[in-house]
Design an enzyme around this catalytic site. Sequence first.
Site, mmCIF file in Angstrom:
data_model
loop_
_atom_site.group_PDB
_atom_site.id
_atom_site.type_symbol
_atom_site.label_atom_id
_atom_site.label_comp_id
_atom_site.label_asym_id
_atom_site.label_seq_id
_atom_site.Cartn_x
_atom_site.Cartn_y
_atom_site.Cartn_z
ATOM 1 N N ASP A 42 0.792 -1.238 0.000
ATOM 2 C CA ASP A 42 0.000 0.000 0.000
ATOM 3 C C ASP A 42 0.830 1.296 0.000
ATOM 4 O O ASP A 42 1.795 1.410 0.756
ATOM 5 C CB ASP A 42 -0.883 0.078 1.251
ATOM 6 C CG ASP A 42 -1.652 -1.185 1.507
ATOM 7 O OD1 ASP A 42 -1.567 -2.129 0.714
ATOM 8 O OD2 ASP A 42 -2.339 -1.226 2.551
ATOM 9 N N GLN A 58 4.124 0.594 2.299
ATOM 10 C CA GLN A 58 4.232 -0.675 2.999
ATOM 11 C C GLN A 58 5.344 -1.461 2.334
ATOM 12 O O GLN A 58 5.309 -1.674 1.103
ATOM 13 C CB GLN A 58 2.906 -1.438 2.893
ATOM 14 C CG GLN A 58 1.833 -0.894 3.795
ATOM 15 C CD GLN A 58 2.116 -1.236 5.253
ATOM 16 O OE1 GLN A 58 1.840 -2.328 5.704
ATOM 17 N NE2 GLN A 58 2.671 -0.287 5.985
ATOM 18 N N TYR A 101 1.715 -1.505 9.992
ATOM 19 C CA TYR A 101 0.777 -1.602 8.884
ATOM 20 C C TYR A 101 0.331 -0.205 8.420
ATOM 21 O O TYR A 101 0.773 0.813 8.949
ATOM 22 C CB TYR A 101 -0.419 -2.470 9.298
ATOM 23 C CG TYR A 101 -0.198 -3.948 9.040
ATOM 24 C CD1 TYR A 101 1.071 -4.469 8.748
ATOM 25 C CD2 TYR A 101 -1.268 -4.846 9.070
ATOM 26 C CE1 TYR A 101 1.249 -5.821 8.495
ATOM 27 C CE2 TYR A 101 -1.094 -6.201 8.821
ATOM 28 C CZ TYR A 101 0.170 -6.682 8.533
ATOM 29 O OH TYR A 101 0.334 -8.018 8.285
ATOM 30 N N ARG A 160 -7.770 -1.715 11.311
ATOM 31 C CA ARG A 160 -6.493 -1.132 10.854
ATOM 32 C C ARG A 160 -6.675 -0.017 9.833
ATOM 33 O O ARG A 160 -7.763 0.271 9.396
ATOM 34 C CB ARG A 160 -5.604 -2.230 10.272
ATOM 35 C CG ARG A 160 -6.221 -3.034 9.152
ATOM 36 C CD ARG A 160 -5.209 -4.068 8.621
ATOM 37 N NE ARG A 160 -5.819 -4.993 7.692
ATOM 38 C CZ ARG A 160 -6.304 -6.183 8.006
ATOM 39 N NH1 ARG A 160 -6.248 -6.612 9.257
ATOM 40 N NH2 ARG A 160 -6.861 -6.959 7.087
ATOM 41 N N ASP A 161 -5.536 0.545 9.437
ATOM 42 C CA ASP A 161 -5.412 1.504 8.339
ATOM 43 C C ASP A 161 -6.041 2.859 8.658
ATOM 44 O O ASP A 161 -6.916 3.360 7.931
ATOM 45 C CB ASP A 161 -6.029 0.934 7.035
ATOM 46 C CG ASP A 161 -5.525 -0.469 6.721
ATOM 47 O OD1 ASP A 161 -4.426 -0.811 7.201
ATOM 48 O OD2 ASP A 161 -6.231 -1.217 6.019
ATOM 49 N N GLU A 219 -10.869 -2.755 4.190
ATOM 50 C CA GLU A 219 -9.528 -2.219 4.447
ATOM 51 C C GLU A 219 -9.413 -0.795 3.880
ATOM 52 O O GLU A 219 -10.174 -0.391 3.000
ATOM 53 C CB GLU A 219 -8.468 -3.105 3.778
ATOM 54 C CG GLU A 219 -8.401 -4.518 4.347
ATOM 55 C CD GLU A 219 -7.226 -5.323 3.814
ATOM 56 O OE1 GLU A 219 -7.009 -5.315 2.591
ATOM 57 O OE2 GLU A 219 -6.534 -5.964 4.627
HETATM 58 C C1 FRU Z 1 -3.988 -3.749 2.366
HETATM 59 C C2 FRU Z 1 -3.425 -4.218 3.697
HETATM 60 C C3 FRU Z 1 -3.834 -3.305 4.840
HETATM 61 C C4 FRU Z 1 -2.744 -3.551 5.833
HETATM 62 C C5 FRU Z 1 -1.546 -3.675 4.945
HETATM 63 C C6 FRU Z 1 -0.464 -4.582 5.472
HETATM 64 O O1 FRU Z 1 -3.245 -4.230 1.281
HETATM 65 O O2 FRU Z 1 -3.823 -5.552 3.967
HETATM 66 O O3 FRU Z 1 -5.123 -3.553 5.352
HETATM 67 O O4 FRU Z 1 -2.608 -2.507 6.750
HETATM 68 O O5 FRU Z 1 -2.016 -4.171 3.704
HETATM 69 O O6 FRU Z 1 0.668 -4.514 4.679
#
Ligand code: FRU
Length: 476
Positions: A42, A58, A101, A160-161, A219
């Site tokens: 991401d 990421q 993450y 998350r996120d 997500e």
């Molecule tokens: C989306 C995801 C997010 C997570 C991240 C981990 O691609 O799964 O939800 O934070 O990648 O790398």
Amino acid sequence: MMSELTLLHKLARSLMTGQLRAAADPHRPHWHLAPPVGLLNDPVGFVEADDGYHLFYQWNPLACAHGAKFWGHWSSTDLVHWQHEPVALLPSEAYERNGCYSGSAVLHQGRVHLIYTGNVKYDDGSRTAYQCLARQIDDGTFEKLGPVIDLPDGYTGHVRDPKVWRQGDHWYLVLGAQDAQLKGQVLCYRGDDLQHWQLLGELTGSGHNGLGEFGYMWECPDLFELDGSDVLICCPQGLSPQGDRYQNLFQSGYFVGQMDYASGRLTHGEFTELDLGFEFYAPQTTLTRDGRRLIVGWMGLPDDNEASQPTRDYGWQHQMTCPRELRLVAGRLYQQPARELTALRGPGTRWQGPAEAAPLLDGRSAELFLQPQGHWQLTLGESAWLAYVNHTLTLCRRNWRTGEWESRHWHGELMDLRLLLDASSIELFINGGEVVMSSRYFPGEAVPLGWTGSAELRLEYWPLSPCMLEWATPMS
Ligand code: FRU
């Protein structure tokens, strides 16, 4: 769990041993962002600060596999030419031991602050998540301030996120979540500062706004105002294919509606996919100082094809899309390549005539703008082709895992088409960005663009130059 020093030693070794090999890959993009080694997913922390744009990513620098993610960091003063910055976050603390993450960045008290998810997995397969804060310090690195939001009651460890923004006198934050009934949701928080947050409730999700069952996890939510409406971008997981819709394993799309900031609820209409190609996921937007809403996506997906991508032989994997400008026109999100990208263009070629007489052009790193009338087909080397016949635009590529041809379609009246090509990726902008298709493909070293068909074509073509500043600097 590894200490920050051990992680840094491993990171340095991985770069020292792997970077030349990755750079030698003919499939490596010339002007899209890709990891120097290892796996990227991401885009995160996209923000314009006093010193220019920052885009984080990421990153697993230690292997072409998902795992305990780091935050890599690039910066740019023009949105086109980028340079590497010190790695921003390494998963060295107990509250983030299985990965720093995804998350976002805001400017606060003149400094970039990062809000991200600390991912923690247990031996029994369960997990928990902490939403954490970090602040940039004078040397450009980030100081971790630790968790600021614990797992809320009524949700699994899949929370998350965080995406944060300022609205009026408050900060707001949205989070992707899975509730205890295993349904995807988006949570909304409000804060007076970046450290203390109050949960307002579910912004929307499965079972809200007439959606019914709508996936087991959402997500990467992102909420923003655009052209008089509120837009929520999110990535629901678990939708089944319906005709030409939802063809990829996971979706990335948007709702248009109206936000009630007092209750933290979004009233909205139906879900529309952001991209009809094979690879587009987990995008993030930012607001520029001149008032534009930009989006960057991951040109990848965590699906069955991932493990067979040929770039893994060169020790790197995945890339970003180009930065795009968003507009909302009659309730529909339009995406156009950011206007700054024209700076990459070399000398242009204009041509008009029947498709089958079109000049042979080089598709390795190029932009094409087409205004076709009639039917045509365009081959991109041996691994992909594009055609417009009977009001259907087809993008077809050879699947690198199975060797089979596979396709994606758009139905409508084609007025114009912009193609951005870069080594192993293609981005199509149909009718001024009304529909977009983004995909990877893995051609041979040459990518001759071959035309057939009876259409009258008007085309413009530009070769595009590289975007990494480190490569452009002559050695002394
Ligand atoms: C989306 C995801 C997010 C997570 C991240 C981990 O691609 O799964 O939800 O934070 O990648 O790398």
